[in-house]
Structure formats: structure tokens, C-alpha cells
Design a protein around this motif. Structure first.
Motif, PDB file in Angstrom:
ATOM      1  N   HIS A  50       0.828  -1.197   0.000  1.00  0.00           N
ATOM      2  CA  HIS A  50       0.000   0.000   0.000  1.00  0.00           C
ATOM      3  C   HIS A  50       0.869   1.257   0.000  1.00  0.00           C
ATOM      4  CE1 HIS A  50      -2.373  -3.233   1.993  1.00  0.00           C
ATOM      5  NE2 HIS A  50      -3.253  -2.850   1.083  1.00  0.00           N
ATOM      6  N   VAL A  51       1.949   1.243   0.766  1.00  0.00           N
ATOM      7  CA  VAL A  51       2.867   2.387   0.818  1.00  0.00           C
ATOM      8  C   VAL A  51       3.554   2.562  -0.531  1.00  0.00           C
ATOM      9  CG1 VAL A  51       4.939   3.301   1.932  1.00  0.00           C
ATOM     10  CG2 VAL A  51       3.200   2.146   3.298  1.00  0.00           C
ATOM     11  N   ILE A  52       3.951   1.466  -1.145  1.00  0.00           N
ATOM     12  CA  ILE A  52       4.633   1.522  -2.437  1.00  0.00           C
ATOM     13  C   ILE A  52       3.709   2.087  -3.508  1.00  0.00           C
ATOM     14  CG2 ILE A  52       5.704   0.113  -4.244  1.00  0.00           C
ATOM     15  CD1 ILE A  52       6.701  -1.715  -1.947  1.00  0.00           C
ATOM     16  N   VAL A  53       2.435   1.693  -3.491  1.00  0.00           N
ATOM     17  CA  VAL A  53       1.476   2.213  -4.474  1.00  0.00           C
ATOM     18  C   VAL A  53       1.272   3.705  -4.280  1.00  0.00           C
ATOM     19  CG1 VAL A  53      -0.953   2.122  -5.142  1.00  0.00           C
ATOM     20  CG2 VAL A  53       0.312   0.034  -4.857  1.00  0.00           C
ATOM     21  N   VAL A  54       1.215   4.155  -3.035  1.00  0.00           N
ATOM     22  CA  VAL A  54       1.038   5.592  -2.785  1.00  0.00           C
ATOM     23  C   VAL A  54       2.260   6.367  -3.262  1.00  0.00           C
ATOM     24  CG1 VAL A  54       0.751   7.341  -0.989  1.00  0.00           C
ATOM     25  CG2 VAL A  54      -0.579   5.247  -0.890  1.00  0.00           C
ATOM     26  N   THR A  55       3.463   5.824  -3.067  1.00  0.00           N
ATOM     27  CA  THR A  55       4.663   6.520  -3.546  1.00  0.00           C
ATOM     28  C   THR A  55       4.675   6.596  -5.068  1.00  0.00           C
ATOM     29  OG1 THR A  55       5.955   4.479  -3.453  1.00  0.00           O
ATOM     30  CG2 THR A  55       6.066   5.933  -1.539  1.00  0.00           C
ATOM     31  N   LYS A  56       4.203   5.549  -5.741  1.00  0.00           N
ATOM     32  CA  LYS A  56       4.075   5.610  -7.204  1.00  0.00           C
ATOM     33  C   LYS A  56       3.042   6.662  -7.609  1.00  0.00           C
ATOM     34  CE  LYS A  56       4.010   1.821  -9.655  1.00  0.00           C
ATOM     35  NZ  LYS A  56       3.675   0.454 -10.114  1.00  0.00           N
ATOM     36  N   TYR A  57       1.953   6.739  -6.847  1.00  0.00           N
ATOM     37  CA  TYR A  57       0.891   7.716  -7.107  1.00  0.00           C
ATOM     38  C   TYR A  57       1.414   9.146  -6.952  1.00  0.00           C
ATOM     39  CZ  TYR A  57      -3.458  10.309  -6.171  1.00  0.00           C
ATOM     40  OH  TYR A  57      -4.485  11.214  -6.181  1.00  0.00           O
ATOM     41  N   LEU A  58       2.304   9.347  -5.964  1.00  0.00           N
ATOM     42  CA  LEU A  58       2.879  10.673  -5.720  1.00  0.00           C
ATOM     43  C   LEU A  58       4.021  11.003  -6.664  1.00  0.00           C
ATOM     44  CD1 LEU A  58       2.944  10.636  -1.821  1.00  0.00           C
ATOM     45  CD2 LEU A  58       1.345  11.857  -3.307  1.00  0.00           C
ATOM     46  N   GLY A  59       4.482  10.017  -7.442  1.00  0.00           N
ATOM     47  CA  GLY A  59       5.555  10.237  -8.392  1.00  0.00           C
ATOM     48  C   GLY A  59       6.941  10.153  -7.782  1.00  0.00           C
TER      49      GLY A  59
END
Length: 142
Positions: free
Chosen positions: A49-58
Motif C-alpha cells: 500500500h505504501v509503495i502504491v502511494v509513492t508511485k501515485y505521488l511520483g
């Protein structure tokens, strides 16, 4: 393991995000460093979940979200001090008031079906037979 490419990220605030992973809605909070799945808190490594959010934030990496004990300075600090030889175990002095720890006995029966230790007698076999007949001519004692 589900692929994170189909996970949906929604921003709740500037440091809180909600991630739907196909089964559950998980909340990730970067301010206090938590995820509702608790894998991030328990392992010290970012969960999916943290990794997906970091991808979402660029963001390009998750190293800032990894706990310090996984990083190189902590590893080098662990072995910075010399490790001294402790000597032969037979030469150690043990205080008299300390007793040796004895593990508990396993006298309690373990759960589950008990083993059947009695064998099934053959047809015509008596309970106190001393001889087993191998063929018609020879008899041997057991």
C-alpha cells in the motif's frame, strides 16, 4: 499476491491516503508511519500500500520509508566496536545462587487421536500363542 497496478489510491489529506487493493480499503499515514494492514509497522519495510502511494505521488523510491535499522549506517555501527573473545566455557565463573534452567517435562498427552498400539489379531490366532507357524513342517518360537 495481488498486483498493485490495479489498486486505487485516493488522497485523504496531504499525508494520509486511502488504498483499495481489490478486497480492502487501507489507510496509509505518512505523518505517523502507519498502514492499516500493519505490515509496515511490524516489519519496518514498506508494504504494498505504501509503495502504491509513492508511485501515485511520483516518488522514485521508498528508501525514506524504510526503518533505520535496515540502512547501511546502522549496520556499520553494529560492527564498529571490536568483539572481544569471551574465553573457554569451562573457565567461566558462575554465581552459586543461579540455578540451571530445566525445560518443562512433556508429561501431558498431546492433543489429537491417540495411537493404536494394539495390533489386530489374525483370524484363528489365539491371544497367548508362543509359536508362529511358517509352513506345515516347521514351527519356530518367537
Amino acid at each position: 499476491m495481488m498486483k498493485s497496478a490495479k489498486w486505487v489510491v485516493c488522497g485523504v489529506s496531504d499525508h494520509q491516503y486511502q488504498v483499495y487493493d481489490g478486497r480492502y480499503n487501507r489507510q496509509v499515514d505518512f505523518h505517523i508511519g502507519t498502514c492499516q494492514c500493519r505490515k509496515w509497522q511490524l516489519s519496518g519495510l514498506p508494504c504494498g500500500h505504501v509503495i502504491v502511494v509513492t508511485k501515485y505521488l511520483g516518488l522514485t523510491g521508498c528508501l525514506q520509508f524504510v526503518s533505520d535499522w535496515f540502512k547501511k549506517p546502522k549496520y556499520q555501527g553494529t560492527y564498529a566496536e571490536p568483539i572481544h573473545f569471551i574465553g573457554n566455557v569451562q573457565e567461566w565463573e558462575f554465581p552459586q545462587h543461579i540455578r540451571k534452567a530445566i525445560p518443562p517435562g512433556m508429561d501431558n498427552p498431546q492433543p489429537g487421536r491417540p495411537k493404536n498400539t494394539k495390533r489386530i489379531k489374525s483370524q484363528g490366532e489365539r491371544a497367548n500363542d508362543l509359536y508362529i507357524e511358517r509352513d506345515a513342517k516347521t514351527r519356530t518360537q518367537t
